[in-house]
Design a protein around this motif. Structure first.
Motif: not given
Ligand SMILES: Nc1ncnc2c1ncn2[C@@H]1O[C@H](COP(=O)(O)OP(=O)(O)OP(=O)(O)O)[C@@H](O)[C@H]1O
Ligand SMILES: [Mg+2]
Lengths: 317, 363
Positions: B185-191, B266-270, B285-289, B338-350
Motif C-alpha cells: 500500500p505505501m509505495f502505490s498509495m503515495v504515488n 498513511l500513503g494517502m496522507l503523504v 521512502n523516508i518513512i518506508t525504508f 497490546t500490539d493490536f491496540v497500539i496499531v489500531a490507535v495509530i491507524a485511527a489517527i492517521v
C-alpha cells in the motif's frame, strides 16, 4: 427553463485577477461558447460553474443550484470534460462507461454511448493507447453517461487534428439536437462560429463582447466597406466632392469607403462614376469575427501571439 | 451514506488497474516469495557444523584422542592438512577463516604435565570463529581435568524455551507478511495520491456520486485482499519448503485488517500533504525504508543491537510484526493484544487525518 446565470463573478489568485467581475447567462438548449486567449479566465469560470472552485464574490446559479454548496446534487445533472481530460490509463472506454454507469446508478447501454460519440472502434483499447481525439471522445462519453441536461466542455478539441476536430463538432451538434445545453470554451474561432449560438469573448478576466457571432460583428463592425482599386487621384476627388469617410492605402493602391448608410453607398457609386478616373475590382467587405477578436483582444486567438500594431486599430467610424 | 455498489465498482476498476500494471503485483506477492526462498535457504539451510582445517604435528596417541573428542562435539567438521606445509600460509592461501594446529610434542607434554599450547586460528570478521574457539576451549578444559585426574563438578543441561526450538524461518514468515502489509500500500498509495491530483482524476471523480470515503474504502479492501494473498503464500512457502513452524489462529485476522488500513491511510496522507509527485516519493521512502528493515521484517528485532531495537519500538510496523510473532511463533495472543491496540490507535489517527486533509477539489 433555467440554464446558467452569472453575475459580477470574481476570482483572484493573490493579486492576479483571473476572473474580474463577469456577468452572462446561458439559455437552456443553446450552445454557448467562451472564446479567449490563454489565461483569459475561461477554465476558472467554468470550474466555478461546475462547483470545483469557489468564487471570491458574485453570484452563480447553474440549473437553479449553487454549484459550490449543492455540488453533489448538481453533479448528477451535468456532464463535464475538464481541460486536458485524463482517466485511469489501464481502463478501456467501455469499462470506463460501465464504471460511470455504476457510480451514477443508471442503466446504460455502453454501445449506444460509444456510437453517440463515434468511438466504437476504440471501445476496448486501454486509455493510455488511445489517440488524443479518442481520449477526448472518451471524456465526452463519460460526460453523457448520466444523461445530463447541461454539458461543460473545456477546450474539447485542443490538440486534435482537423479531422478529429470535425468529428467532435459533429458530436456536439448532435448534443444540441438532443436538446442539451452546452457551455464550451475554445481557442478556435472557427469552432465558435461553427457551433455556438452565442459567444462571449473573454480577455484578462473580463468579458468584452457577448452575443451571436452576427450580433458581435454588427456591433463592432457596424458598416460594410466599399473597396476599389484606383490611383490616389480618385481618393482626392472623393474627398473634394463628398463628405464620405474614405481612406487610401498606398500599399494595395486601394480606396476604402465606409458605408454608414444606404445614401453613402449611392453617393459613393455616383461620385466614382462622375470622376471619369480609372478604377477596377470594386467590392464590399465587412470584418470577420476574427478581425473583431483581433481588434478587441490585440492577439490572434489560435496563436496567442501579439498581432503587428497596424492591425490593431480601433474600428473606423 | 456509503454505497456498496459504488465501492465495489470502484474496486473493480482499481483491481484491473493494479493487475494490468504487473509491477505492483510483483512487489506485493512475488518479491516476498523470492526473499523467503533466498533468506530461508541461506540461514536455515543444511547443518550448523563449521568446517575447520587442522594440522597435527604430534605422533602420539593423545593428539588423536583430542581430535576425536573435538569431532564428537558434532559442531566441527575436521579436515586434515599435510604437516609439511606452512599452516598459516595454507589458511591464507585458501581463504580459510579457522584452523587448529597441534604441536609436535603434544602427547609427550600432556603425559609429563608440561604446559603445551594448541593454536586456534580465527578470523574476527567471521561469526563462526567464536563458536570454534568455544568448542576448542571446552574440549581442552576436559583434557586438562583428565590430565590431573579430576572430573567435572558443575554440569550444564541444555533446555529450550519451547519444546522444539525456534528457527529463523519461523520469524521470517510473519516478518515478510509485515513487509507486504507495509510496502504494497505505501509505495502505490503515495504515488496514486500525488498522480491523481496531478492528472486531475480526483477532480474528475468528484464530479460523480462517488465519495472520498468510498474511494478510500475500496483501496483498503483491495490491499486487505492482497495482504491475505501474501499471507497464504508466505505460510505455504515457509511451511512446505522450509518446515517453518507457525501457529494459525483467528488472532492473526485483526492484524491483516488493520495493517493495510493503516498503510493505505498513511500513503494517502503523504501523497496529500506533499506538493509534487517527486517530493511525495521522497517522503514516502523516508518513512518506508527504515520500517522496511528495522521492524523485524528480515531479522527478528531481538537479534539487533540495543540502540536499533529502540528505533524499532517507534516504528508502527514493529507492532504489527511483533503481534504476528506473538500469535504465529510464540502462540501467545495475550501479548498480541497490546500490539493490536497500539496499531489500531495509530491507524485511527492517521486515517482520520488522511480523510480530513485529502480533498477532491481545491477551493
Ligand atoms: N490555482 C491557481 N493558482 C494561481 N493562479 C491560477 C490558478 N489557476 C489559474 N490561475 C491563473 O489564472 C489565470 C486564468 O487561468 P485560466 O486557467 O482560467 O485561463 P484559461 O482562459 O482557461 O486559459 P487557457 O486557454 O490557457 O486554458 C491564469 O493567469 C492562470 O495562470
Ligand atoms: Mg483553460
Amino acid at each position: 427553463m433555467p440554464g446558467i446565470d452569472v453575475s459580477e463573478l470574481r476570482k483572484y489568485y493573490g493579486s492576479l485577477k483571473a476572473v474580474d467581475g463577469i456577468s452572462f447567462s446561458v439559455r437552456s438548449g443553446e450552445i454557448f461558447s467562451m472564446l479567449g486567449p490563454n489565461g483569459a479566465g475561461k477554465t476558472t469560470t467554468i470550474e466555478i460553474l461546475e462547483g470545483l472552485r469557489r468564487q471570491d464574490s458574485g453570484s452563480v446559479a447553474v440549473l437553479d443550484l449553487d454549484p459550490w454548496k449543492q455540488g453533489y446534487e448538481l453533479h448528477r445533472k451535468i456532464g463535464v470534460i475538464p481541460q486536458g481530460f485524463s482517466f485511469f490509463d489501464k481502463s478501456t472506454p467501455r469499462e470506463a462507461i460501465k464504471y460511470y454507469g455504476d457510480l451514477f446508478d443508471v442503466k446504460i447501454d455502453p454501445d449506444e454511448i460509444l456510437r453517440e460519440v463515434i468511438l466504437e472502434d476504440a471501445a476496448n483499447t486501454r486509455f493510455e493507447n488511445l489517440s488524443g481525439g479518442q481520449k477526448q471522445k472518451t471524456g465526452l462519453a463519460l460526460a453523457l453517461v448520466n444523461n445530463p441536461e447541461l454539458l461543460f466542455l473545456d477546450e474539447p478539441t485542443t490538440g486534435l487534428d482537423p479531422q478529429a476536430r470535425r468529428a467532435v463538432w459533429e458530436v456536439i451538434r448532435n448534443l444540441k439536437k438532443a436538446g442539451r445545453t452546452v457551455l464550451l470554451t475554445t481557442h478556435y474561432l472557427e469552432e465558435a462560429e461553427q457551433l455556438a449560438d452565442r459567444v462571449a469573448i473573454m480577455n484578462k478576466g473580463h468579458i468584452i463582447a457577448t452575443g451571436s457571432p452576427l450580433e458581435i460583428i454588427t456591433t463592432y463592425s457596424p458598416s460594410e466597406r466599399l473597396k476599389v482599386t484606383a490611383e490616389r487621384a480618385l481618393y482626392d476627388y472623393v474627398k473634394q466632392h463628398t463628405d464620405l469617410n474614405a481612406e487610401y492605402d498606398d500599399a494595395t493602391k486601394s480606396l476604402v469607403i465606409q458605408l454608414r448608410s444606404k445614401s453613402d453607398a449611392i453617393s459613393a457609386f455616383e461620385t466614382i462614376a462622375k470622376s471619369n478616373l480609372e478604377w477596377s475590382d470594386l467590392s464590399t467587405e465587412r470584418d470577420s469575427l476574427e478581425d473583431i477578436f483581433i481588434k478587441l483582444v490585440g492577439v490572434r486567438l489560435d496563436e496567442g501571439e501579439p498581432v503587428p500594431n497596424e492591425a490593431v486599430q480601433a474600428p473606423a467610424s | 451514506m456509503a454505497n456498496l455498489k459504488r465501492i465495489f465498482s470502484d474496486l473493480a476498476v482499481f483491481r484491473r488497474q493494479y493487475l494490468r500494471n504487473r509491477i505492483g503485483l510483483f512487489f506485493a506477492l512475488i518479491f516476498p516469495v523470492i526473499i523467503i526462498v533466498l533468506f530461508g535457504a541461506i540461514f536455515s539451510g543444511g547443518s550448523s557444523t563449521v568446517t575447520v582445517y587442522y594440522q597435527n604435528h604430534d605422533s602420539g596417541s593423545l593428539s588423536t584422542a583430542y581430535l576425536s573428542a573435538l569431532n564428537s562435539t558434532g559442531a566441527l567438521d575436521l579436515i586434515p592438512v599435510n604437516p609439511s606445509v606452512n599452516f598459516s600460509q595454507y589458511l591464507l592461501a585458501n581463504s580459510l577463516s579457522e584452523g587448529i594446529l597441534i604441536p609436535t610434542n603434544f602427547s609427550e607434554s600432556l603425559e609429563s604435565h608440561i604446559p603445551v599450547n594448541v593454536t586456534v586460528y580465527t578470523n574476527p570478521a567471521d561469526t563462526s570463529s567464536e563458536g570454534v574457539l568455544a568448542v576448542v576451549s571446552g574440549v581442552t578444559n576436559y583434557f586438562n581435568l583428565r590430565a590431573v585426574g579430576a572430573s567435572p563438578i558443575v554440569g550444564v543441561i541444555n533446555q529450550n524455551v519451547k519444546s522444539s526450538s525456534y528457527k529463523y524461518i519461523d520469524f521470517l514468515v510473519p516478518g515478510l507478511i509485515g513487509f507486504s502489509i507495509l510496502t504494497s500500500p505505501m509505495f502505490s498509495m503515495v504515488n496514486i495520491a500525488a498522480e491523481y491530483k496531478k492528472t486531475k482524476i480526483f477532480r474528475q471523480l468528484s464530479l460523480t456520486p462517488l465519495t472520498k470515503g468510498e474511494w478510500l474504502t475500496s483501496k483498503i479492501i483491495w490491499y486487505i485482499i492482497l495482504t491475505v494473498a501474501s499471507f497464504v503464500l508466505m505460510v505455504l512457502v515457509g511451511t512446505e519448503l522450509f518446515a517453518a513452524q507457525v501457529q494459525l489462529s483467528l488472532w492473526i485476522v485483526p492484524f491483516l485488517l488493520v495493517g493495510p488500513l493503516f498503510f493505505v491511510a498513511l500513503g494517502m496522507l503523504v501523497g496529500t500533504v506533499t506538493k509534487s509527485q517527486e517530493s511525495a516519493g521522497v517522503i514516502g521512502n523516508i518513512i518506508t525504508f527504515p520500517m522496511m528493515f528495522l521492524s523485524g521484517t528480515f531479522f527478528p528485532v531481538s537479534s539487533m543491537p540495543g540502540y536499533l531495537q529502540n528505533v524499532a519500538h517507534v516504528l508502527p510496523l514493529y507492532y504489527i510484526i511483533d503481534g504476528l510473532n506473538s500469535v504465529m511463533v510464540y502462540n501467545n495472543p495475550g501479548k498480541a493484544l497490546t500490539d493490536f491496540v497500539i496499531v489500531a490507535v495509530i491507524a485511527a489517527i492517521v486515517f482520520a487525518l488522511a480523510v480530513r486533509l485529502f480533498k477532491w477539489r481545491d477551493s
